[in-house]
Scaffold this motif. Structure first.
Motif, PDB file in Angstrom:
ATOM      1  N   UNK A  66       6.188 -18.720 -15.409  1.00 25.53           N
ATOM      2  CA  UNK A  66       7.429 -18.645 -16.188  1.00 25.53           C
ATOM      3  C   UNK A  66       7.796 -20.053 -16.628  1.00 25.53           C
ATOM      4  N   UNK A  67       8.434 -20.160 -17.784  1.00 24.64           N
ATOM      5  CA  UNK A  67       8.877 -21.460 -18.302  1.00 24.64           C
ATOM      6  C   UNK A  67      10.371 -21.398 -18.591  1.00 24.64           C
ATOM      7  N   UNK A  68      11.045 -22.531 -18.427  1.00 27.42           N
ATOM      8  CA  UNK A  68      12.468 -22.634 -18.705  1.00 27.42           C
ATOM      9  C   UNK A  68      12.693 -23.899 -19.532  1.00 27.42           C
ATOM     10  N   UNK A  69      13.369 -23.749 -20.652  1.00 32.40           N
ATOM     11  CA  UNK A  69      13.625 -24.877 -21.542  1.00 32.40           C
ATOM     12  C   UNK A  69      15.133 -25.080 -21.648  1.00 32.40           C
ATOM     13  N   UNK A  70      15.599 -26.231 -21.190  1.00 28.55           N
ATOM     14  CA  UNK A  70      17.006 -26.637 -21.241  1.00 28.55           C
ATOM     15  C   UNK A  70      17.955 -25.689 -20.519  1.00 28.55           C
ATOM     16  N   UNK A 120      10.998 -26.798 -17.175  1.00 27.68           N
ATOM     17  CA  UNK A 120      10.447 -26.491 -15.859  1.00 27.68           C
ATOM     18  C   UNK A 120       9.532 -25.275 -15.943  1.00 27.68           C
ATOM     19  N   UNK A 121       8.611 -25.208 -14.991  1.00 25.45           N
ATOM     20  CA  UNK A 121       7.737 -24.040 -14.872  1.00 25.45           C
ATOM     21  C   UNK A 121       7.665 -23.624 -13.407  1.00 25.45           C
ATOM     22  N   UNK A 161      15.987 -26.235 -13.476  1.00 26.55           N
ATOM     23  CA  UNK A 161      15.364 -26.751 -12.275  1.00 26.55           C
ATOM     24  C   UNK A 161      14.307 -25.786 -11.778  1.00 26.55           C
ATOM     25  N   UNK A 162      13.349 -26.336 -11.099  1.00 26.31           N
ATOM     26  CA  UNK A 162      12.251 -25.529 -10.566  1.00 26.31           C
ATOM     27  C   UNK A 162      12.252 -25.620  -9.052  1.00 26.31           C
ATOM     28  N   UNK A 163      12.079 -24.503  -8.415  1.00 24.09           N
ATOM     29  CA  UNK A 163      11.876 -24.494  -6.974  1.00 24.09           C
ATOM     30  C   UNK A 163      13.126 -24.610  -6.154  1.00 24.09           C
ATOM     31  N   UNK A 213       5.977 -25.342  -8.373  1.00 27.02           N
ATOM     32  CA  UNK A 213       7.108 -25.667  -9.237  1.00 27.02           C
ATOM     33  C   UNK A 213       6.924 -27.022  -9.895  1.00 27.02           C
ATOM     34  N   UNK A 214       7.306 -27.100 -11.163  1.00 34.47           N
ATOM     35  CA  UNK A 214       7.243 -28.348 -11.915  1.00 34.47           C
ATOM     36  C   UNK A 214       8.513 -28.441 -12.761  1.00 34.47           C
ATOM     37  N   UNK A 215       9.119 -29.594 -12.792  1.00 34.30           N
ATOM     38  CA  UNK A 215      10.295 -29.792 -13.625  1.00 34.30           C
ATOM     39  C   UNK A 215      10.439 -31.257 -13.981  1.00 34.30           C
ATOM     40  N   UNK A 216      10.965 -31.511 -15.164  1.00 33.27           N
ATOM     41  CA  UNK A 216      11.161 -32.887 -15.582  1.00 33.27           C
ATOM     42  C   UNK A 216      12.529 -33.043 -16.257  1.00 33.27           C
TER      43      UNK A 216
END
Length: 104
Positions: free
Chosen positions: A54-58, A95-96, A22-24, A87-90
């Motif tokens: 920063x990026x987050x994957x799974x 998420x970034x 999750x982002x934010x 913040x961006x997340x899908x």
């Protein structure tokens, strides 16, 4: 019956793992796209801007340096006026977080 169990299992898994990436501060289960306020100082004006991402994957792999210091260096900023986060997340899958620093 098998389809119902499969659908419930998939829905439950999505709900359980939704917070893994999750982002934010106000994440959405399907989509997140927000800007959160950070810090502000009494420095006057803001002629420069720098970013760091920063990026987050799974929720398993996190990459990048999204510190205020890195964003300030990227923008050539020595006197920080403000720092915010975009913040961006899908779907909780990716998420970034991008820190935006403004100053001189």
């Amino acid at each position: 019956m098998k389809k119902l169990i499969l659908a419930l299992g998939l829905g439950g898994s999505m709900a359980f793992f939704a917070a893994c990436s999750t982002a934010g501060t106000a994440p959405g289960m399907l989509y997140t796209g927000n800007t959160t306020p950070g810090t502000a100082t009494s420095a006057s004006g803001s002629s420069k801007e720098g970013t760091a991402t920063c990026k987050n994957i799974l929720g398993l792999v996190a990459l990048g340096d999204c510190s205020i210091d890195t964003a300030a260096k990227a923008g050539g900023i020595t006197q920080i006026k403000s720092a915010d986060a975009k913040n961006f997340g899908i779907l909780g899958l990716y998420s970034t977080t991008t820190v935006v620093v403004k100053g001189n």
